[in-house]
Design a protein around this motif. Structure first.
Motif, PDB file in Angstrom:
ATOM      1  N   THR A 236       0.836  -1.207   0.000  1.00 35.54           N
ATOM      2  CA  THR A 236       0.000   0.000   0.000  1.00 35.54           C
ATOM      3  C   THR A 236       0.870   1.256   0.000  1.00 35.54           C
ATOM      4  OG1 THR A 236      -0.097   0.011   2.407  1.00 35.54           O
ATOM      5  CG2 THR A 236      -1.878  -1.137   1.258  1.00 35.54           C
ATOM      6  N   GLY A 237       0.221   2.379  -0.205  1.00 33.09           N
ATOM      7  CA  GLY A 237       0.888   3.669  -0.127  1.00 33.09           C
ATOM      8  C   GLY A 237       1.673   4.017  -1.375  1.00 33.09           C
ATOM      9  N   ALA A 238       2.455   5.087  -1.252  1.00 34.47           N
ATOM     10  CA  ALA A 238       3.212   5.604  -2.384  1.00 34.47           C
ATOM     11  C   ALA A 238       4.268   4.617  -2.880  1.00 34.47           C
ATOM     12  CB  ALA A 238       3.879   6.918  -2.000  1.00 34.47           C
ATOM     13  N   ASP A 239       4.748   3.724  -2.005  1.00 36.73           N
ATOM     14  CA  ASP A 239       5.771   2.751  -2.391  1.00 36.73           C
ATOM     15  C   ASP A 239       5.195   1.394  -2.790  1.00 36.73           C
ATOM     16  OD1 ASP A 239       7.843   4.554  -1.981  1.00 36.73           O
ATOM     17  OD2 ASP A 239       8.042   4.011   0.134  1.00 36.73           O
ATOM     18  N   ALA A 240       3.898   1.312  -3.002  1.00 38.75           N
ATOM     19  CA  ALA A 240       3.267   0.038  -3.376  1.00 38.75           C
ATOM     20  C   ALA A 240       3.973  -0.557  -4.590  1.00 38.75           C
ATOM     21  CB  ALA A 240       1.787   0.233  -3.674  1.00 38.75           C
ATOM     22  N   GLY A 241       4.274  -1.838  -4.504  1.00 34.08           N
ATOM     23  CA  GLY A 241       4.921  -2.544  -5.597  1.00 34.08           C
ATOM     24  C   GLY A 241       6.430  -2.644  -5.473  1.00 34.08           C
ATOM     25  N   THR A 242       7.031  -1.878  -4.576  1.00 34.42           N
ATOM     26  CA  THR A 242       8.481  -1.956  -4.418  1.00 34.42           C
ATOM     27  C   THR A 242       8.840  -3.130  -3.517  1.00 34.42           C
ATOM     28  OG1 THR A 242       8.499  -0.434  -2.543  1.00 34.42           O
ATOM     29  CG2 THR A 242       8.759   0.537  -4.735  1.00 34.42           C
ATOM     30  N   ALA A 243      10.017  -3.704  -3.768  1.00 33.68           N
ATOM     31  CA  ALA A 243      10.434  -4.877  -2.996  1.00 33.68           C
ATOM     32  C   ALA A 243      11.952  -4.946  -2.846  1.00 33.68           C
ATOM     33  CB  ALA A 243       9.905  -6.145  -3.655  1.00 33.68           C
ATOM     34  N   GLY A 244      12.592  -3.816  -2.891  1.00 32.34           N
ATOM     35  CA  GLY A 244      14.040  -3.819  -2.693  1.00 32.34           C
ATOM     36  C   GLY A 244      14.804  -4.218  -3.942  1.00 32.34           C
ATOM     37  N   PRO A 245      16.127  -4.362  -3.782  1.00 30.92           N
ATOM     38  CA  PRO A 245      16.990  -4.683  -4.925  1.00 30.92           C
ATOM     39  C   PRO A 245      16.616  -6.004  -5.598  1.00 30.92           C
ATOM     40  CG  PRO A 245      18.295  -4.021  -3.012  1.00 30.92           C
ATOM     41  CD  PRO A 245      16.882  -4.170  -2.544  1.00 30.92           C
ATOM     42  N   ARG A 246      16.992  -6.099  -6.860  1.00 31.94           N
ATOM     43  CA  ARG A 246      16.737  -7.309  -7.647  1.00 31.94           C
ATOM     44  C   ARG A 246      17.836  -8.328  -7.353  1.00 31.94           C
ATOM     45  NH1 ARG A 246      14.325  -4.754 -13.289  1.00 31.94           N
ATOM     46  NH2 ARG A 246      12.887  -3.349 -12.211  1.00 31.94           N
TER      47      ARG A 246
END
Length: 189
Positions: free
Chosen positions: A170-180
């Motif tokens: 949720t929020g503005a960072d939704a979808g982020t998960a750190g480095p690949r």
């Protein structure tokens, strides 16, 4: 008169029992169109150092140690998509983020491009394919995602990327998960 009645009767019978009218048949579905057989993507193997045409790549050997593996199968019919990820040999009892991306894996983690989005509108588990997982004591896990939409045949996902952290939901960072951490190139079958 009898001949006339007989001729009228034969005429009526021939109209009533004549050949049926041609019934239009539906056209064969266009591949990838609604009602078509669908799409099947897969890829995977033992994660290795980035190299030209490598199909399973480890970018961070601390989080994806030598011998680790990942395999993905994604299938899409006319209105549903199901993706299944199986991993082994990763760090034990750790949660990783995982998403489908738009480009094949490359020498650099960012070569896989952004997340595959169904409608190009926003990052969410409803609009993207998120396959976060937590490994067991042996570093193995399986994750499945089901979408109520089909892959767009003219722009299919081309890779699965494993990320260092769980996906922010949720929020503005939704979808982020750190480095690949690792990447698997997908091929259509």
């Amino acid at each position: 008169m009898r001949v006339l009645v007989a001729l009228v009767a034969v005429g009526l019978l021939s109209v009533a029992c004549g050949a049926p009218e041609a019934v239009p048949q539906p056209a064969a579905p266009t591949p990838g169109a609604p009602g078509a057989a669908g799409v099947r993507l897969s890829g995977g193997g033992t994660l290795a150092a980035p190299a030209p045409k490598a199909s399973a790549v480890a970018y961070n050997v601390r989080l994806a140690p030598p011998g680790a593996s990942a395999r993905l199968t994604a299938e899409s019919g006319a209105v549903l998509a199901t993706s299944k990820l199986t991993v082994g040999g990763l760090l034990p009892e750790r949660t990783y983020g995982a998403h489908l991306h738009v480009n094949p894996c490359g020498a650099k983690p960012e070569d896989a491009g952004p997340h595959y989005q169904h409608t190009h509108s926003h990052a969410s588990a409803d609009n993207e394919v998120w396959l976060d997982f937590t490994t067991d004591a042996r570093g193995s896990a399986t994750a499945t995602a089901k979408q109520d939409w089909a892959f767009v045949p003219t722009r299919l996902p081309r890779s699965l990327v494993i990320h260092a952290k769980p996906t922010t939901r949720t929020g503005a960072d939704a979808g982020t998960a750190g480095p690949r951490v690792a990447c698997v190139t997908l091929a259509e079958h």
